[in-house]
Each structure stands twice: as structure tokens, then as C-alpha cells.
Design a protein around this motif. Structure first.
Motif, PDB file in Angstrom:
ATOM      1  N   GLN A 223     133.945  -9.646  91.511  1.00  0.00           N
ATOM      2  CA  GLN A 223     134.770  -9.863  92.697  1.00  0.00           C
ATOM      3  C   GLN A 223     136.247  -9.547  92.473  1.00  0.00           C
ATOM      4  N   VAL A 224     136.733  -9.776  91.258  1.00  0.00           N
ATOM      5  CA  VAL A 224     138.165  -9.595  91.001  1.00  0.00           C
ATOM      6  C   VAL A 224     138.435  -8.282  90.280  1.00  0.00           C
ATOM      7  N   LEU A 225     137.861  -8.106  89.096  1.00  0.00           N
ATOM      8  CA  LEU A 225     138.178  -6.924  88.293  1.00  0.00           C
ATOM      9  C   LEU A 225     137.649  -5.649  88.935  1.00  0.00           C
ATOM     10  N   GLN A 226     136.482  -5.730  89.544  1.00  0.00           N
ATOM     11  CA  GLN A 226     135.859  -4.518  90.081  1.00  0.00           C
ATOM     12  C   GLN A 226     136.215  -4.260  91.540  1.00  0.00           C
ATOM     13  N   GLN A 227     136.024  -5.241  92.406  1.00  0.00           N
ATOM     14  CA  GLN A 227     136.099  -4.989  93.835  1.00  0.00           C
ATOM     15  C   GLN A 227     137.458  -5.303  94.461  1.00  0.00           C
ATOM     16  N   ASN A 228     138.289  -6.091  93.784  1.00  0.00           N
ATOM     17  CA  ASN A 228     139.576  -6.465  94.384  1.00  0.00           C
ATOM     18  C   ASN A 228     140.749  -6.225  93.446  1.00  0.00           C
ATOM     19  N   LYS A 229     140.594  -5.262  92.552  1.00  0.00           N
ATOM     20  CA  LYS A 229     141.651  -5.010  91.569  1.00  0.00           C
ATOM     21  C   LYS A 229     142.953  -4.574  92.228  1.00  0.00           C
ATOM     22  N   ALA A 230     142.880  -3.960  93.407  1.00  0.00           N
ATOM     23  CA  ALA A 230     144.095  -3.497  94.073  1.00  0.00           C
ATOM     24  C   ALA A 230     144.962  -4.651  94.554  1.00  0.00           C
ATOM     25  N   ASN A 231     144.377  -5.832  94.665  1.00  0.00           N
ATOM     26  CA  ASN A 231     145.123  -6.988  95.168  1.00  0.00           C
ATOM     27  C   ASN A 231     145.850  -7.760  94.080  1.00  0.00           C
ATOM     28  N   TYR A 232     145.631  -7.370  92.814  1.00  0.00           N
ATOM     29  CA  TYR A 232     146.238  -8.108  91.703  1.00  0.00           C
ATOM     30  C   TYR A 232     146.801  -7.127  90.674  1.00  0.00           C
ATOM     31  N   LYS A 233     147.820  -7.590  89.967  1.00  0.00           N
ATOM     32  CA  LYS A 233     148.373  -6.804  88.863  1.00  0.00           C
ATOM     33  C   LYS A 233     147.578  -7.156  87.610  1.00  0.00           C
ATOM     34  N   ILE A 234     146.604  -6.298  87.290  1.00  0.00           N
ATOM     35  CA  ILE A 234     145.681  -6.564  86.187  1.00  0.00           C
ATOM     36  C   ILE A 234     146.004  -5.617  85.031  1.00  0.00           C
ATOM     37  N   TYR A 235     146.247  -6.191  83.878  1.00  0.00           N
ATOM     38  CA  TYR A 235     146.569  -5.426  82.677  1.00  0.00           C
ATOM     39  C   TYR A 235     145.519  -5.695  81.599  1.00  0.00           C
ATOM     40  N   GLY A 236     145.398  -4.753  80.687  1.00  0.00           N
ATOM     41  CA  GLY A 236     144.520  -4.921  79.539  1.00  0.00           C
ATOM     42  C   GLY A 236     145.322  -5.184  78.278  1.00  0.00           C
ATOM     43  N   TYR A 237     144.759  -5.966  77.385  1.00  0.00           N
ATOM     44  CA  TYR A 237     145.344  -6.203  76.064  1.00  0.00           C
ATOM     45  C   TYR A 237     144.291  -5.822  75.039  1.00  0.00           C
ATOM     46  N   GLU A 238     144.605  -4.820  74.207  1.00  0.00           N
ATOM     47  CA  GLU A 238     143.634  -4.363  73.221  1.00  0.00           C
ATOM     48  C   GLU A 238     143.654  -5.253  71.985  1.00  0.00           C
ATOM     49  N   HIS A 239     142.509  -5.852  71.691  1.00  0.00           N
ATOM     50  CA  HIS A 239     142.341  -6.643  70.474  1.00  0.00           C
ATOM     51  C   HIS A 239     141.831  -5.713  69.380  1.00  0.00           C
ATOM     52  N   LYS A 240     142.590  -5.590  68.310  1.00  0.00           N
ATOM     53  CA  LYS A 240     142.244  -4.647  67.252  1.00  0.00           C
ATOM     54  C   LYS A 240     141.643  -5.333  66.031  1.00  0.00           C
ATOM     55  N   GLY A 241     141.466  -6.633  66.099  1.00  0.00           N
ATOM     56  CA  GLY A 241     140.896  -7.356  64.979  1.00  0.00           C
ATOM     57  C   GLY A 241     139.379  -7.263  64.926  1.00  0.00           C
ATOM     58  N   TYR A 242     138.821  -7.797  63.860  1.00  0.00           N
ATOM     59  CA  TYR A 242     137.371  -7.800  63.683  1.00  0.00           C
ATOM     60  C   TYR A 242     136.727  -8.701  64.730  1.00  0.00           C
ATOM     61  N   TYR A 243     135.631  -8.251  65.284  1.00  0.00           N
ATOM     62  CA  TYR A 243     134.922  -9.096  66.239  1.00  0.00           C
ATOM     63  C   TYR A 243     133.441  -8.742  66.251  1.00  0.00           C
ATOM     64  N   GLU A 244     132.635  -9.696  66.701  1.00  0.00           N
ATOM     65  CA  GLU A 244     131.217  -9.493  66.963  1.00  0.00           C
ATOM     66  C   GLU A 244     130.926 -10.054  68.347  1.00  0.00           C
ATOM     67  N   LYS A 245     130.132  -9.338  69.119  1.00  0.00           N
ATOM     68  CA  LYS A 245     129.740  -9.796  70.454  1.00  0.00           C
ATOM     69  C   LYS A 245     128.255 -10.125  70.439  1.00  0.00           C
ATOM     70  N   ILE A 246     127.936 -11.369  70.773  1.00  0.00           N
ATOM     71  CA  ILE A 246     126.551 -11.826  70.746  1.00  0.00           C
ATOM     72  C   ILE A 246     125.959 -11.630  72.136  1.00  0.00           C
ATOM     73  N   GLU A 247     125.032 -10.680  72.264  1.00  0.00           N
ATOM     74  CA  GLU A 247     124.475 -10.375  73.574  1.00  0.00           C
ATOM     75  C   GLU A 247     122.945 -10.412  73.613  1.00  0.00           C
ATOM     76  N   ASP A 248     122.313 -10.581  72.464  1.00  0.00           N
ATOM     77  CA  ASP A 248     120.867 -10.775  72.405  1.00  0.00           C
ATOM     78  C   ASP A 248     120.531 -11.249  70.996  1.00  0.00           C
ATOM     79  N   ILE A 249     119.250 -11.514  70.740  1.00  0.00           N
ATOM     80  CA  ILE A 249     118.872 -12.073  69.442  1.00  0.00           C
ATOM     81  C   ILE A 249     119.115 -11.071  68.312  1.00  0.00           C
TER      82      ILE A 249
END
Length: 378
Positions: A223-249
Motif C-alpha cells: 500500500q505504501v512502498l508500491q502503490q502510494n510512493k508518490a505521496n511520500y518522500k521515500i529513501y533507501g539506505y544501503e546496508h553493506k554489512g553481513y546479513y542473512e535473510k531467513i525465508e524458508d527452512i
């Protein structure tokens, strides 16, 4: 430095459905990780280390172990009178039902958010294992005069549809403004993957929830990032550190196995920003005659008589004489009988594998054994 004008919000159950093998009896935030931690330890420690004095944890279901783990927040220095740690109810505000997404979850705790008097809100889920200083994100948010800042990381997608289907992919311009957001795409190559961490003005967050929740919308990304982004000042911040994303077993298995690489472990566990967890008064691990342990993480209270290689053993695991455990994740109080052999196996808590049993799988598709299951002797 304490940021008294910042409120932290952690979503403990978001993405439960992606790893249902482990969340049928617990929240995403309660999933054990790395031999001694729970997934909530990472966002909670990051907020505490960033000087955020008040954190609300939004629950949903199966949260008893979460309550037991975080308690009053003492381990994270959040057991204080003004601010501190708050466990927030799992119900949406209007219909008293369990929330479906981030907007409905926030609707249920909107009075808590409003009464905090914070200027900024930092939001995070429990599906990302990383160390991040939110102070740098907040400073960038202020510098850009942003309404919303989304933390992302560059990721190489090598298998179309795998991983990307549990991700929001951002198009970010040279000025760091978010141009578009694609939810769960099939994608190959390098892309900007949202890490489900946000800095947002509190008043803007309240207006978003008050606008979209009554209309039955649940997804913040959609609703916000995809469909109503024009209504808000949305910026990205790139995280360059080590990370793992848990999305399945499988990604859970691989994220744990990656910690056996000392470089990964060093990049995740940074001395200046420690990851805190509930302390247990367990005795040290015991290695009896005949024990052979190689390239493994062994928690307190384990008793090893057999062979353990390239594995992660949580507290109280026993590996009997002659048993062989390789490329495995064994959670608390798992018992491995004499001469049993396990390869690429994940056991939940209190699993018992009888003597002479053979359990083997491919590392790309590890075998999971449910909590309390007994695989008895012949």
C-alpha cells in the motif's frame, strides 16, 4: 547516546508462514539460531545498541516462548521505568482478530505509538540476521528530510523465483530515492532487497495506519512502498554489512551453516555492537573419551561422546558413544543414541534419535524433525 525521540517496533510473527516447520510452536522471533540465540535477539540488540530507549514487540500467536525469552528486557538494558520493553497485543483494533500484515498490526497498537511522543519510529522484523547501527540510518533519514527510509542490501539472485518470492525489490535512484517497489518477483541477478527495516516519522506512520487500516488494507509494502510512493518522500539506505535473510527452512539451515565460516561469524558478531540474549546457568560442554569435534559450534550443557563435524548444537544436546553427527543443527536437549548417524538433519527441541538409526539428507534440502519426536530403537 540515548535517542529519546525514537521508538522501536519489532514484529515478532511477521513471515511465520515462510518457515512453518519451526513456527507451528513458536513465533518467528523465537526461532533458535547459531547455537545460543533467538532471531529476535538481533533486531532487539541492534535497537538497544543504537540508543533506542523504548521498544514495543508486537506478538500474534505461539508467543509463550518469546515472553519467557525476553522477559523484562534486562539482558538488553531495557528493564527501565521510563521507556523500556513492551509486549504488545496480537489483535487488530477494529475486529479483535489476529492481524494479517504490518498495517493491521500497527492499528492494534496505535495508542501505544501515539502515547510514546517519539518523533521517529524504527521498525524491524525478525527474519533478518545482521548487525546494524540504526543511528546511521536515522541520521541519513534526517539529512534527506525523508518521510520513510527503507533499509536494503544488494543481493545476487541466482535461482529465479527462489528467495525473490519472499522479498520486496527496490529500484533506488542515484539520489537514494525509492523509484519503485516490486513485491515477490521472479528475478535473476543483482537487486536491491528490502531488509524489512524502516525509519519513519511517527505522525506520518499514524496517518498511514489511520488511512489504510479502515479500508481493509494490511500490507505496508504494497500500500505504501508500491502503490502510494508518490505521496511520500521515500529513501533507501544501503546496508553493506553481513546479513542473512531467513525465508524458508533451507535458508535457515544455510544461514546457520554459514556461521561455521569464521569470517562470517566475525562480520556478524561485532565486539562494538554485541548481540545479547537470555543467559542460562548451564554447565560447560563435556567431551568424554572418544569424542571427536571438528568445525562446530557447541553450546553449554552438551555432552559429546561421539563424532560431531560441521554442526551446530544447542544447549543440552547429547551425542552418545559411536554416534556420528555431520552438517546438522540440533536444538536444545536433542538426544542422539549410540552408533546413530545423522547427516544434514535439523532437529527441533527435545528430539530423541535411538541407537543405530541412520538419518541422511542433502545439504540443499535438510531433513527436519519436529519438536518432541522420538525415532526409537528397532
Amino acid at each position: 547516546m540515548i535517542y529519546n525521540d525514537v521508538l522501536g517496533i519489532i514484529f515478532a510473527n511477521m513471515h511465520d508462514e515462510s518457515i512453518s516447520e519451526l513456527t507451528t510452536v513458536r513465533t518467528m522471533g523465537s526461532i533458535l539460531f547459531g547455537g545460543r540465540y533467538r532471531l529476535i535477539d538481533f533486531p532487539l540488540s541492534n535497537m538497544a545498541n543504537s540508543g533506542i530507549p523504548e521498544v514495543g514487540v508486537i506478538t500474534k500467536s505461539n508467543y509463550q516462548s518469546l515472553l519467557d525469552h525476553i522477559g523484562s528486557g534486562r539482558e538488553w538494558d531495557l528493564s527501565i521505568k521510563n521507556g523500556g520493553l513492551h509486549l504488545l497485543p496480537p489483535f487488530s483494533h477494529n475486529n479483535s482478530g489476529l492481524y494479517r500484515g504490518r498495517i493491521e498490526a500497527l492499528e492494534g497498537v496505535l495508542p501505544f505509538v501515539h502515547n510514546s511522543n517519539a518523533k521517529y519510529v524504527v521498525m524491524a522484523d525478525c527474519d533478518v540476521v545482521t548487525t546494524i547501527d540504526f543511528r546511521t540510518v536515522i541520521r541519513e533519514h534526517v539529512r534527506n528530510d525523508a518521510d520513510i527510509t527503507v533499509v536494503y542490501a544488494k543481493h545476487q539472485f541466482t535461482d529465479k523465483g527462489i528467495g525473490s518470492r519472499a522479498s520486496t525489490i527496490l529500484e533506488v535512484g542515484d539520489d537514494k530515492k525509492v523509484k519503485s517497489a516490486i513485491i515477490n518477483p521472479d528475478i535473476l541477478g543483482v537487486a536491491n532487497r528490502s531488509l524489512n527495516m524502516f525509519v519513519i516519522e511517527r505522525k506520518i506512520l499514524e496517518k498511514i495506519v489511520e488511512r489504510f487500516a479502515p479500508e481493509g488494507y494490511a500490507s505496508f509494502d504494497r500500500q505504501v512502498l508500491q502503490q502510494n510512493k508518490a505521496n511520500y518522500k521515500i529513501y533507501g539506505y544501503e546496508h553493506k554489512g553481513y546479513y542473512e535473510k531467513i525465508e524458508d527452512i533451507n535458508s535457515y539451515y544455510q544461514a546457520n551453516m554459514n556461521l561455521l565460516d569464521m569470517e562470517n561469524k566475525k562480520n556478524l558478531f561485532i565486539d562494538a555492537s554485541p548481540i545479547y540474549t537470555k543467559v542460562k546457568d548451564s554447565g560447560p560442554a563435556k567431551y568424554k573419551d572418544g569424542a571427536k569435534v571438528k568445525n562446530s559450534l557447541i553450546a553449554d550443557g552438551c555432552i559429546i561422546e561421539g563424532t560431531v563435524e560441521n554442526s551446530i548444537l544447542f544447549r543440552g544436546v547429547t551425542v552418545a558413544k559411536g554416534a556420528q553427527v555431520r552438517n546438522c543443527i540440533l536444538m536444545q536437549n536433542t538426544q542422539i543414541g549410540e552408533n546413530a548417524e545423522l547427516h544434514a538433519v535439523i532437529t527441533d527441541k527435545k528430539v530423541k534419535v535411538g541407537k543405530n538409526k541412520l538419518l541422511t539428507a542433502a545439504k540443499s534440502n535438510a531433513l527436519f524433525i519436529k519438536k518432541n519426536q522420538k525415532i526409537e530403537d528397532d
